[in-house]
Design a protein around this motif. Structure first.
Motif, mmCIF file in Angstrom:
data_model
loop_
_atom_site.group_PDB
_atom_site.id
_atom_site.type_symbol
_atom_site.label_atom_id
_atom_site.label_comp_id
_atom_site.label_asym_id
_atom_site.label_seq_id
_atom_site.Cartn_x
_atom_site.Cartn_y
_atom_site.Cartn_z
ATOM 1 N N LYS A 42 15.070 0.039 7.861
ATOM 2 C CA LYS A 42 14.746 1.075 8.844
ATOM 3 C C LYS A 42 13.841 2.135 8.215
ATOM 4 N N SER A 43 14.120 2.489 6.982
ATOM 5 C CA SER A 43 13.299 3.456 6.259
ATOM 6 C C SER A 43 11.894 2.902 6.010
ATOM 7 N N THR A 44 11.809 1.616 5.697
ATOM 8 C CA THR A 44 10.516 0.964 5.483
ATOM 9 C C THR A 44 9.689 0.986 6.761
ATOM 10 N N ARG A 45 10.307 0.652 7.887
ATOM 11 C CA ARG A 45 9.600 0.702 9.165
ATOM 12 C C ARG A 45 9.156 2.124 9.485
ATOM 13 N N SER A 75 4.778 5.983 10.092
ATOM 14 C CA SER A 75 4.196 7.256 9.685
ATOM 15 C C SER A 75 2.772 7.062 9.152
ATOM 16 N N ALA A 76 2.574 6.025 8.355
ATOM 17 C CA ALA A 76 1.239 5.750 7.811
ATOM 18 C C ALA A 76 0.260 5.386 8.922
ATOM 19 N N SER A 125 0.822 -1.214 0.000
ATOM 20 C CA SER A 125 0.000 0.000 0.000
ATOM 21 C C SER A 125 0.855 1.263 0.000
ATOM 22 N N LEU A 126 2.111 1.138 0.432
ATOM 23 C CA LEU A 126 3.026 2.279 0.443
ATOM 24 C C LEU A 126 3.919 2.319 -0.795
ATOM 25 N N GLY A 127 3.738 1.350 -1.692
ATOM 26 C CA GLY A 127 4.533 1.305 -2.921
ATOM 27 C C GLY A 127 5.960 0.816 -2.706
ATOM 28 N N ILE A 128 6.158 0.008 -1.678
ATOM 29 C CA ILE A 128 7.493 -0.520 -1.366
ATOM 30 C C ILE A 128 7.512 -2.007 -1.694
#
Length: 122
Positions: free
Chosen positions: A55-58, A63-64, A39-42
């Motif tokens: 870490k950036s993914t978490r 944030s979402a 859903s975040l495009g990752i």
């Protein structure tokens, strides 16, 4: 309310999350937000390729959750969520707005998980 889905890769977390979302929408007729890497495009290949990107993914997931969490909407977090400290951070977000939360750990036998993993498309 916040529902944190956790478990090893390729055991059905996303399918369970989608089924839970559909169930909650049909029973409670309320807003349900499903937050996951997709859903975040990752993509998993990029989101978990190194400790820095993980870490950036978490951070993006947190944030979402922070953006969508409210007393009127259900938020389902479908990710690995294997880090206890990260689950605690999500709990603190729910506690801040005095919302309920739960953590659901999904599991299956290793042979089933391996067969699903082999049948999965990258």
């Amino acid at each position: 309310p916040l529902v944190i889905i956790s478990g090893h890769p390729c055991i059905g977390k996303t399918r369970f999350s989608q089924d839970l979302k559909a169930y909650l929408e049909s029973i409670h007729a309320c807003s349900v937000v499903l937050i996951n890497e997709e859903s975040l495009g990752i993509t998993p290949a990029t989101g978990y390729s190194s400790s820095f990107t993980e870490k950036s993914t978490r951070g993006s997931l947190k944030s979402a959750v922070d953006h969508n969490l409210s007393s009127t909407a259900w938020v389902i977090v479908d990710s690995l969520n294997y880090i206890k400290g990260f689950r605690y951070e999500l709990y603190c977000l729910a506690r801040t707005i005095k919302s309920t939360h739960c953590c659901v750990w999904l599991s299956c036998d290793e042979a089933t998980s391996n067969s699903w993993s082999l049948a999965r498309k990258d």
